[in-house]
Design a protein around this motif. Sequence first.
Motif, PDB file in Angstrom:
ATOM      1  N   ALA A   1       1.130  -0.896   0.491  1.00 47.19           N
ATOM      2  CA  ALA A   1       0.213   0.061  -0.286  1.00 47.19           C
ATOM      3  C   ALA A   1       1.061   1.679  -0.036  1.00 47.19           C
ATOM      4  CB  ALA A   1      -1.101   0.105   1.115  1.00 47.19           C
TER       5      ALA A   1
ATOM      6  N   ARG B   1      -4.940   9.512  -8.582  1.00 51.25           N
ATOM      7  CA  ARG B   1      -3.834   8.619  -8.044  1.00 51.25           C
ATOM      8  C   ARG B   1      -3.059   8.123  -9.485  1.00 51.25           C
ATOM      9  NH1 ARG B   1      -4.912   4.232  -5.346  1.00 51.25           N
ATOM     10  NH2 ARG B   1      -7.532   4.391  -5.931  1.00 51.25           N
TER      11      ARG B   1
ATOM     12  N   SER C   1       0.366   5.791  -5.638  1.00 48.12           N
ATOM     13  CA  SER C   1      -0.770   5.490  -4.213  1.00 48.12           C
ATOM     14  C   SER C   1      -1.791   4.828  -3.472  1.00 48.12           C
ATOM     15  CB  SER C   1      -1.132   6.693  -4.086  1.00 48.12           C
ATOM     16  OG  SER C   1      -0.266   8.329  -3.443  1.00 48.12           O
TER      17      SER C   1
ATOM     18  N   LYS D   1      -3.658   1.156  -3.358  1.00 45.07           N
ATOM     19  CA  LYS D   1      -4.837   0.841  -1.969  1.00 45.07           C
ATOM     20  C   LYS D   1      -5.197  -0.528  -1.525  1.00 45.07           C
ATOM     21  CE  LYS D   1      -6.739   5.258  -1.513  1.00 45.07           C
ATOM     22  NZ  LYS D   1      -7.854   6.594  -1.663  1.00 45.07           N
TER      23      LYS D   1
ATOM     24  N   ASP E   1      -7.459  -1.396  -4.128  1.00 45.49           N
ATOM     25  CA  ASP E   1      -7.255  -1.187  -5.792  1.00 45.49           C
ATOM     26  C   ASP E   1      -6.839  -3.365  -6.886  1.00 45.49           C
ATOM     27  OD1 ASP E   1      -5.494   1.819  -5.440  1.00 45.49           O
ATOM     28  OD2 ASP E   1      -7.175   1.368  -6.513  1.00 45.49           O
TER      29      ASP E   1
ATOM     30  N   SER F   1      -1.535  -4.966   2.488  1.00 48.50           N
ATOM     31  CA  SER F   1      -1.709  -3.202   3.010  1.00 48.50           C
ATOM     32  C   SER F   1      -0.768  -3.925   4.536  1.00 48.50           C
ATOM     33  CB  SER F   1      -3.299  -3.438   4.191  1.00 48.50           C
ATOM     34  OG  SER F   1      -2.844  -4.705   4.789  1.00 48.50           O
TER      35      SER F   1
END
Length: 123
Positions: free
Chosen positions: A14, A67, A85, A87, A90, A123
């Motif tokens: 992330a 982004r 960026s 996440k 995504d 993450s």
Amino acid sequence: QVQLVESGGGLVQAGGSLRLSCAASGRTFSSYDMGWLRQAPGKEREFVAAIRWGGGSTYYADSVKGRFTISRDNAKNTVYLQMNSLKPEDTAVYYCAARPRGMVVTTTIYDYWGQGTQVTVSS
């Protein structure tokens, strides 16, 4: 017809970045408006970004605006998706797609599709 082959997917943490590429062959690349779409597990395919044949107009889903950046190089028959960026949400299979000039591009209805490339954001 046009054939599309995506590359550049992978695993990223992330906040990281990836750049997807889509190489086109067949009929004249500049005859087509191009899009990137994605499909996450258990979810419907969704529009991500699109670019008109000349590169002058671009469109983005609200979830990626600011982004992601779509671009194309008609001399190289290639369209790109720069993803910054990133996440965890995504995470999806990303598809490159094409449709003839001048049609609606902020849609999941495209005429030609690549095989997809997996993007996984941890993450």
